[in-house]
Design a protein around this motif. Structure first.
Motif, short mmCIF file in Angstrom:
data_model
loop_
_atom_site.label_atom_id
_atom_site.label_comp_id
_atom_site.label_asym_id
_atom_site.label_seq_id
_atom_site.Cartn_x
_atom_site.Cartn_y
_atom_site.Cartn_z
N GLN A 184 -18.09 40.11 -22.53
CA GLN A 184 -19.25 39.92 -23.40
C GLN A 184 -20.67 39.53 -22.62
OE1 GLN A 184 -19.27 38.30 -27.29
NE2 GLN A 184 -20.64 39.53 -28.08
N VAL A 185 -21.67 40.11 -22.44
CA VAL A 185 -22.85 39.76 -21.72
C VAL A 185 -23.78 39.41 -22.91
CG1 VAL A 185 -24.63 40.01 -20.18
CG2 VAL A 185 -22.17 40.74 -19.56
N VAL A 186 -24.43 38.22 -22.93
CA VAL A 186 -25.48 37.82 -24.10
C VAL A 186 -26.65 37.26 -23.67
CG1 VAL A 186 -25.84 36.62 -26.24
CG2 VAL A 186 -23.56 37.71 -25.68
N THR A 187 -27.83 37.72 -23.89
CA THR A 187 -28.97 36.98 -23.46
C THR A 187 -29.47 36.28 -24.65
OG1 THR A 187 -30.24 38.88 -23.96
CG2 THR A 187 -29.61 38.70 -21.90
N ALA A 188 -30.05 34.88 -24.40
CA ALA A 188 -30.71 34.02 -25.44
C ALA A 188 -32.02 34.02 -24.76
CB ALA A 188 -29.85 32.91 -25.51
#
Length: 272
Positions: A24-28
């Motif tokens: 999973q790739v998540v940007t914050a």
């Protein structure tokens, strides 16, 4: 975590079950603004850049009880510079974040409790180490968002929060299940915390002889979209306001200051 109301039928037990080996790739994206109130005047503090951090999460195991073992890498940190931000502040901020890309961590998440460990450089200064360990404690809530009971739309639950550290704030996190569409769940949350009025810890004192005291209040609200086959949220929007009231009654005249920090955070899942 305690259930306040189960919500409407149909109800079911909500458990995150990502697939072992999944990625999973998540940007914050994190932006903040600070206002200082003193002597009847309100002034904005100098601007600092917003940041966009990209996390890559790998799930390597899922137990029959639903405990998820995972690791993550902070793959990139980008600065989002707003007009009016001084170059000096940009350079200083960039330097303070230079060590973050490549930071790794590992943990477990499940109904029986969460753990998370960061692989921090041994040369990291104590203040920065404390900030990142505080972040790790916050991320320990990832993967355990729902009560154990079967719930439906309209369900509400809450969790007491017990602060730690020199300016510990306690309070309550309240959640509501707003929508269910297949394996996609939308929740709303409101988190409120308050510290006691207490002497300012030595590391935050401005003047040691002033008898400084401080009280913190914070409120966080937002909405999160979960997928039951993902560990981290697919999307989450959060707004937080932290108010710090500082007083020094022993000074002549007594000094009072209020520092208000407004924070916006956006988490978004990206195609890996």
């Amino acid at each position: 975590m305690s259930l306040v109301t189960q919500g409407r039928e149909p109800r079911r037990q909500m458990v995150l079950r990502p697939q072992p080996g999944s990625k999973q790739v998540v940007t914050a994206t994190h932006a903040s603004a600070v206002t200082v109130e003193t002597g009847g005047r309100s002034e904005p503090a100098p601007r600092v850049p917003a940041t966009r951090m990209t996390f890559i999460i790998h799930v390597h195991s899922v137990s029959p009880e639903g405990d998820v073992g995972y690791d993550f890498t902070l793959d990139a940190v980008d600065l989002l510079v707003q007009p009016g931000t001084s170059e000096q502040n940009v350079d200083a901020f960039k330097q303070s974040l230079a060590f973050l890309p490549g930071l790794t961590g590992k943990g477990t998440a499940g109904r029986r409790g969460n753990t998370l460990q960061l692989a921090l450089p041994t040369s990291l200064e104590p203040a920065r180490r404390k900030e990142l360990n505080d972040l790790a404690r916050a991320l320990q809530f990832v993967g355990n968002p729902f009560p154990q009971e079967a719930i439906g739309v309209g369900a509400r639950w809450e969790q007491p929060l017990y602060g730690s550290g020199p300016m510990a704030a306690s309070g309550t996190a309240n959640f509501e299940l707003a929508a269910v569409q297949g394996d996609r769940l939308t929740t709303r949350f409101l988190i409120q915390q308050t510290s006691r009025d207490q002497p300012v810890p030595s590391e935050y004192q401005m003047r040691t002889e002033g008898g400084e005291r401080m009280m913190l209040r914070s409120q966080t609200k937002g909405e999160t979209l979960f997928r039951l086959d993902r560990l981290w949220p697919a999307r989450s929007e959060m707004e937080m306001r932290v108010q710090a009231d500082l007083s020094a009654e022993k000074e002549d005249p007594p000094r009072r200051m209020r520092i208000i920090t407004d924070v916006k955070v956006l988490l978004e899942e990206k195609d890996g």
